[in-house]
Design a protein around this motif. Structure first.
Motif, mmCIF file in Angstrom:
data_model
loop_
_atom_site.group_PDB
_atom_site.id
_atom_site.type_symbol
_atom_site.label_atom_id
_atom_site.label_comp_id
_atom_site.label_asym_id
_atom_site.label_seq_id
_atom_site.Cartn_x
_atom_site.Cartn_y
_atom_site.Cartn_z
ATOM 1 N N THR A 75 -5.419 38.011 16.341
ATOM 2 C CA THR A 75 -5.464 37.212 17.570
ATOM 3 C C THR A 75 -4.112 36.468 17.901
ATOM 4 O OG1 THR A 75 -6.650 35.205 16.907
ATOM 5 C CG2 THR A 75 -7.841 36.929 17.721
ATOM 6 N N GLY A 76 -3.039 37.216 17.583
ATOM 7 C CA GLY A 76 -1.853 36.370 17.841
ATOM 8 C C GLY A 76 -1.476 36.304 19.183
ATOM 9 N N LYS A 77 -1.904 37.268 20.236
ATOM 10 C CA LYS A 77 -1.509 36.988 21.511
ATOM 11 C C LYS A 77 -2.216 35.876 22.234
ATOM 12 C CE LYS A 77 0.184 41.701 22.675
ATOM 13 N NZ LYS A 77 0.275 42.042 21.257
ATOM 14 N N GLU A 78 -3.586 35.895 21.636
ATOM 15 C CA GLU A 78 -4.377 34.876 22.286
ATOM 16 C C GLU A 78 -3.760 33.293 21.797
ATOM 17 O OE1 GLU A 78 -7.293 38.170 21.489
ATOM 18 O OE2 GLU A 78 -5.193 37.352 20.682
ATOM 19 N N HIS A 79 -3.160 33.266 20.494
ATOM 20 C CA HIS A 79 -2.852 31.797 20.194
ATOM 21 C C HIS A 79 -1.430 31.593 20.943
ATOM 22 C CE1 HIS A 79 -5.365 30.704 16.754
ATOM 23 N NE2 HIS A 79 -5.469 31.926 16.523
ATOM 24 N N LEU A 80 -0.416 32.670 21.041
ATOM 25 C CA LEU A 80 0.728 32.337 21.738
ATOM 26 C C LEU A 80 0.402 32.101 23.064
ATOM 27 C CD1 LEU A 80 2.645 35.036 19.765
ATOM 28 C CD2 LEU A 80 2.683 32.588 19.460
ATOM 29 N N ASN A 81 -0.468 32.627 23.740
ATOM 30 C CA ASN A 81 -0.603 32.382 25.106
ATOM 31 C C ASN A 81 -1.290 30.840 25.400
ATOM 32 O OD1 ASN A 81 0.053 34.749 26.349
ATOM 33 N ND2 ASN A 81 -2.111 35.540 26.028
ATOM 34 N N GLU A 116 -14.442 42.706 13.449
ATOM 35 C CA GLU A 116 -13.237 42.412 14.525
ATOM 36 C C GLU A 116 -11.771 42.348 13.845
ATOM 37 O OE1 GLU A 116 -11.532 42.248 18.178
ATOM 38 O OE2 GLU A 116 -13.109 43.128 17.561
ATOM 39 N N ILE A 117 -12.139 41.504 12.866
ATOM 40 C CA ILE A 117 -10.658 41.193 12.147
ATOM 41 C C ILE A 117 -10.104 42.869 11.420
ATOM 42 C CG2 ILE A 117 -9.790 40.463 9.887
ATOM 43 C CD1 ILE A 117 -11.602 38.142 10.139
ATOM 44 N N GLU A 118 -10.996 43.617 10.911
ATOM 45 C CA GLU A 118 -10.984 44.827 10.196
ATOM 46 C C GLU A 118 -10.447 45.931 11.353
ATOM 47 O OE1 GLU A 118 -13.257 44.987 5.908
ATOM 48 O OE2 GLU A 118 -14.118 45.784 7.694
ATOM 49 N N ARG A 119 -11.149 45.739 12.517
ATOM 50 C CA ARG A 119 -10.771 46.455 13.741
ATOM 51 C C ARG A 119 -9.379 46.390 14.112
ATOM 52 N NH1 ARG A 119 -10.425 46.706 19.326
ATOM 53 N NH2 ARG A 119 -10.828 44.615 19.258
ATOM 54 N N ARG A 120 -8.896 45.179 14.033
ATOM 55 C CA ARG A 120 -7.461 44.909 14.312
ATOM 56 C C ARG A 120 -6.337 44.849 13.428
ATOM 57 N NH1 ARG A 120 -6.766 40.226 18.977
ATOM 58 N NH2 ARG A 120 -8.505 40.530 20.277
#
Length: 284
Positions: free
Chosen positions: A44-50, A276-280
């Protein structure tokens, strides 16, 4: 050799320095994020950076990088440090200038630092559950901003640690808000209750993913403030956060939650969140 980022440049940690008049050091005038890393990949890097950009905007600070540029820099730092499982931390302050409560001029650039840390998944705690205490929420009224001003959180977390507990569950009067370093949810009769994402809580990225999972899996959910009495009568309680994932709380202020064991709904959420972690990021 360990590497960090200072003002956009990757340096050896031993050589990294920040000025004593940096506004983060003197005022806590800045914002930060912590992103989980699994298998060398940000989750969820993009979510954190947003959210980092949003927090900066709320304190009227313009970041010198876009979320996409920051993502590239974090990926470079993770690779440089050969991090597999852990976290990457970053913060921006309003820069270095002579101490003054008024913001410095536009010519003062923000200070940007980042580093990585090896942090294993808390698998034993997630399996057994953890203990918590209650504590009055004495923080300011903009908890939605992920700022460097964490003294209220620290005081509550210290109380929990001194009581031999993992977390402090905060409340304003009779209404539960969140934990000292995580979001708090309860389960009653199969329905998940969690405080709405307003100025009284930080809208955790893990919290957001859990709510998304609930909606996708049609798990009953209500976003509303719940009371201390509802917390006491809950069948299950769990905290959620970047480093704790979905963490069962099995005791609050010395009283068992439910039967004192992690409950079925929490177990289901743990499994779905891991998927979900494993999917990403790949197999854990």
């Amino acid at each position: 050799m360990e590497y960090v980022i200072v003002d956009g440049r990757i340096l050896e940690r031993a050589t990294a320095k920040v000025d004593i008049e940096d506004r983060g050091y003197q005022f806590g005038d800045g914002v930060y994020e912590v992103i989980r890393v699994y298998n060398g990949k940000m989750f969820t890097g993009k979510e954190h950076l947003n959210r980092l950009v949003e927090s900066a905007e709320k304190i009227r600070m313009q970041l010198p990088y876009s979320p996409e540029q920051l993502e590239e820099k974090m990926e470079e730092l993770i690779a440089k440090n050969e991090l597999e499982t852990g976290t990457v931390y970053m913060q921006f302050t309003r820069g270095t200038s002579p101490r003054n409560h008024v913001f410095p001029g536009a010519d003062i650039a923000p200070t940007f630092v980042a580093y990585t840390r090896k942090v294993p998944r808390p698998e034993e705690s997630m399996e057994k559950g953890v203990r918590a205490i209650l504590d009055e929420d004495i923080r300011w009224l903009r908890c939605d901003i992920k700022s460097l001003n964490l003294l209220g959180n620290l005081l509550s977390k210290q109380k929990a640690a001194e009581a031999g507990c993992f977390e402090a569950i905060l409340h304003r009067g009779e209404k539960v808000t969140e934990g000292s370093h995580s979001n708090i949810s309860i389960i009653k009769d199969g329905v998940i209750l969690t405080h709405p994402a307003d100025n009284f809580i930080l809208n955790g990225i893990t919290r957001q993913k859990v709510l998304e999972i609930c909606r996708n899996e049609q798990i009953p959910l209500e976003e509303r403030a719940f009371t201390l009495d509802e917390l006491s009568a809950a069948d299950e309680v769990f905290s959620s956060g970047t480093t704790v994932e979905v963490m069962p709380v099995v005791e609050v202020d010395g009283k068992p939650v439910g039967n004192g064991e992690p409950g079925a709904v929490t177990r289901k959420l743990q499994a779905l969140f891991k998927a979900e972690i494993e999917r990403r990021c790949g197999k854990l």
